[in-house]
Enzyme design. Structure first.
Site, PDB file in Angstrom:
ATOM      1  N   HIS A 104       0.822  -1.224   0.000  1.00 32.75           N
ATOM      2  CA  HIS A 104       0.000   0.000   0.000  1.00 32.75           C
ATOM      3  C   HIS A 104       0.852   1.269   0.000  1.00 32.75           C
ATOM      4  O   HIS A 104       0.329   2.366  -0.181  1.00 32.75           O
ATOM      5  CB  HIS A 104      -0.927   0.032   1.219  1.00 32.75           C
ATOM      6  CG  HIS A 104      -1.950  -1.056   1.209  1.00 32.75           C
ATOM      7  ND1 HIS A 104      -2.778  -1.281   0.147  1.00 32.75           N
ATOM      8  CD2 HIS A 104      -2.261  -2.003   2.142  1.00 32.75           C
ATOM      9  CE1 HIS A 104      -3.573  -2.321   0.417  1.00 32.75           C
ATOM     10  NE2 HIS A 104      -3.263  -2.774   1.608  1.00 32.75           N
ATOM     11  N   ASP A 114      -4.950 -12.791   3.392  1.00 34.00           N
ATOM     12  CA  ASP A 114      -6.170 -12.202   3.952  1.00 34.00           C
ATOM     13  C   ASP A 114      -7.395 -12.434   3.074  1.00 34.00           C
ATOM     14  O   ASP A 114      -8.483 -11.967   3.394  1.00 34.00           O
ATOM     15  CB  ASP A 114      -5.978 -10.718   4.305  1.00 34.00           C
ATOM     16  CG  ASP A 114      -5.133  -9.969   3.314  1.00 34.00           C
ATOM     17  OD1 ASP A 114      -4.849 -10.516   2.231  1.00 34.00           O
ATOM     18  OD2 ASP A 114      -4.759  -8.815   3.603  1.00 34.00           O
ATOM     19  N   ASP A 120      -2.681 -10.555  -2.638  1.00 25.11           N
ATOM     20  CA  ASP A 120      -3.225 -10.183  -1.332  1.00 25.11           C
ATOM     21  C   ASP A 120      -4.703  -9.794  -1.539  1.00 25.11           C
ATOM     22  O   ASP A 120      -5.098  -9.405  -2.635  1.00 25.11           O
ATOM     23  CB  ASP A 120      -2.409  -8.991  -0.807  1.00 25.11           C
ATOM     24  CG  ASP A 120      -2.800  -8.571   0.591  1.00 25.11           C
ATOM     25  OD1 ASP A 120      -2.121  -8.987   1.551  1.00 25.11           O
ATOM     26  OD2 ASP A 120      -3.793  -7.806   0.737  1.00 25.11           O
ATOM     27  N   HIS A 142      -6.179  -7.222  -0.574  1.00 22.57           N
ATOM     28  CA  HIS A 142      -6.304  -5.783  -0.820  1.00 22.57           C
ATOM     29  C   HIS A 142      -5.589  -5.386  -2.115  1.00 22.57           C
ATOM     30  O   HIS A 142      -4.529  -5.936  -2.428  1.00 22.57           O
ATOM     31  CB  HIS A 142      -5.688  -4.997   0.341  1.00 22.57           C
ATOM     32  CG  HIS A 142      -6.353  -5.253   1.654  1.00 22.57           C
ATOM     33  ND1 HIS A 142      -5.896  -6.210   2.535  1.00 22.57           N
ATOM     34  CD2 HIS A 142      -7.447  -4.691   2.219  1.00 22.57           C
ATOM     35  CE1 HIS A 142      -6.689  -6.209   3.610  1.00 22.57           C
ATOM     36  NE2 HIS A 142      -7.628  -5.305   3.445  1.00 22.57           N
TER      37      HIS A 142
END
Ligand SMILES: [Zn+2]
Length: 359
Positions: free
Chosen positions: A166, A290, A201, A203
């Site tokens: 991120h 995740d 991931d 995200h």
């Protein structure tokens, strides 16, 4: 296969992050690394300590004014009257996000609270005593894995923590302070003409996307939960395909909430096919767990088995792979997910080697 990790990476121990209007207990806890190390031990893989590369590899993608801030924020914070336990922002500057623009200029003032708002993009990136040291060591781990592949290794695993995907060139968000996958990809460009990053991931790999959005020498692909419903919300849509020279070299593959293994693996397969069509010579695989149905942040329902199949898809690309660790917060499953992923990837590598021997 080789694997890398530095014990300093476990020193970063955040105390809180903002969730649903409350400061919640952290999910990126040091125990994550212990489970992942257990998985490597189960596979019989000896973990190597990366050399101290200093700031060099991080500075290849992050501007000095940002790294200076990360390094000095905590000691400066201690000088504030009545300060809290960790550096956190209370202001968020407006930025137009123009894709034609590269990283922002330095913060227009060196006042600490202004810089904290400028460089920390959300309330999930507290800085405390060891944050900078852990984040920098995490970049060393990614760098050592990239170097192993440049020395001829087929598969290298970087147990990065804190995660990186991120993080923008000059802005920390979402538990990420320095972008390990971007650092590895940039490093690999020394020896390889075409590099791809595949981020699986849960995200969107928004930071990694932005680093290479205007470039065609590094293709970025992200398979993630549809950001209409899920953090990081503001990017990650299929129409984001790159800009300028980079047009056509960014691919986003969103997964609907509650998707299961089939949808997830179809996304990974589509990403792998795009990377093959691009002609990548080496891959950075940003690996998170995740998406797992048991993860506290999960909005999809992937099970442990799918990680072996995802590993097989990655292995079938038939190019060297640097696996960089991103998220995954359910302590009871992340070790199994890593183990399955590496078994899937390396079995195909072994199979190919056997075939080569027969020839
Ligand atoms: Zn994640």
């Amino acid at each position: 296969m080789r694997a890398f990790y530095h014990p300093d990476q476990a020193l970063h121990s955040p105390k809180q992050f903002m969730r649903f209007g409350r400061l919640a207990d952290p999910t990126d806890i040091p125990a994550r690394t212990e489970r992942l190390l257990d998985a490597l031990a189960n596979l019989g893989i000896e973990v190597e300590t990366p050399p101290d590369y200093g700031r060099g590899p991080a500075a290849a993608v992050h501007p000095a004014h940002y790294l200076d801030y990360l390094e000095t924020a905590y000691p400066r914070w201690l000088e504030l009257p009545d300060h809290g336990p960790e550096v956190l922002p209370n202001t968020f500057p407006y930025w137009n996000g123009d894709p034609a623009k590269d990283a922002r200029p330095p913060c227009p003032t060196d006042q600490l609270l202004a810089q904290t708002g400028y460089y920390l993009g959300d309330l999930a990136v507290p800085i405390s005593e060891f944050t900078y040291r852990s984040a920098l060591r995490s970049t060393h781990t990614a760098t050592a894995a990239a170097d192993a592949v440049m020395e001829g290794e087929t598969l290298a695993y970087a147990l990065c923590r804190p995660s990186g995907h991120h993080c923008r060139a000059d802005r920390a968000t979402g538990f990420c302070y320095m972008n390990n996958a971007a650092i590895a990809a940039q490093r690999l460009r020394t020896n390889f003409g075409k590099v791809a990053v595949l981020d699986i991931d849960a995200h969107h790999g928004d930071g990694t996307q932005e680093f290479f959005y205007r470039r065609k020498d590094v293709m970025t692909v992200s398979v993630h939960v549809d950001t209409d419903y899920y953090n990081p919300f503001f990017t990650g849509r299929p129409h984001e395909t790159g800009h300028g020279e980079g047009e056509g070299y960014n691919l986003n593959i969103p997964l609907a909430p509650h998707s299961g293994n089939d949808t997830f693996l179809a996304g990974v397969q589509a990403g792998a096919e795009a990377i093959k069509a691009y002609g990548a010579e080496v891959l950075v695989l940003a690996l998170g767990y995740d998406t797992h149905v048991d993860d506290p942040l999960s909005l999809v329902e992937v099970t442990t088995d799918a990680f072996r199949k995802a590993g097989e898809i990655v292995g079938s690309l038939d190019i060297p792979v640097v696996v960089v660790q991103e998220g995954g917060y359910q302590i009871s499953v992340i070790g199994d997910c890593l183990e399955e992923f590496l078994r899937g990837t390396s079995e195909l590598v072994r199979e190919r080697l056997r075939l080569q021997e027969k020839r």
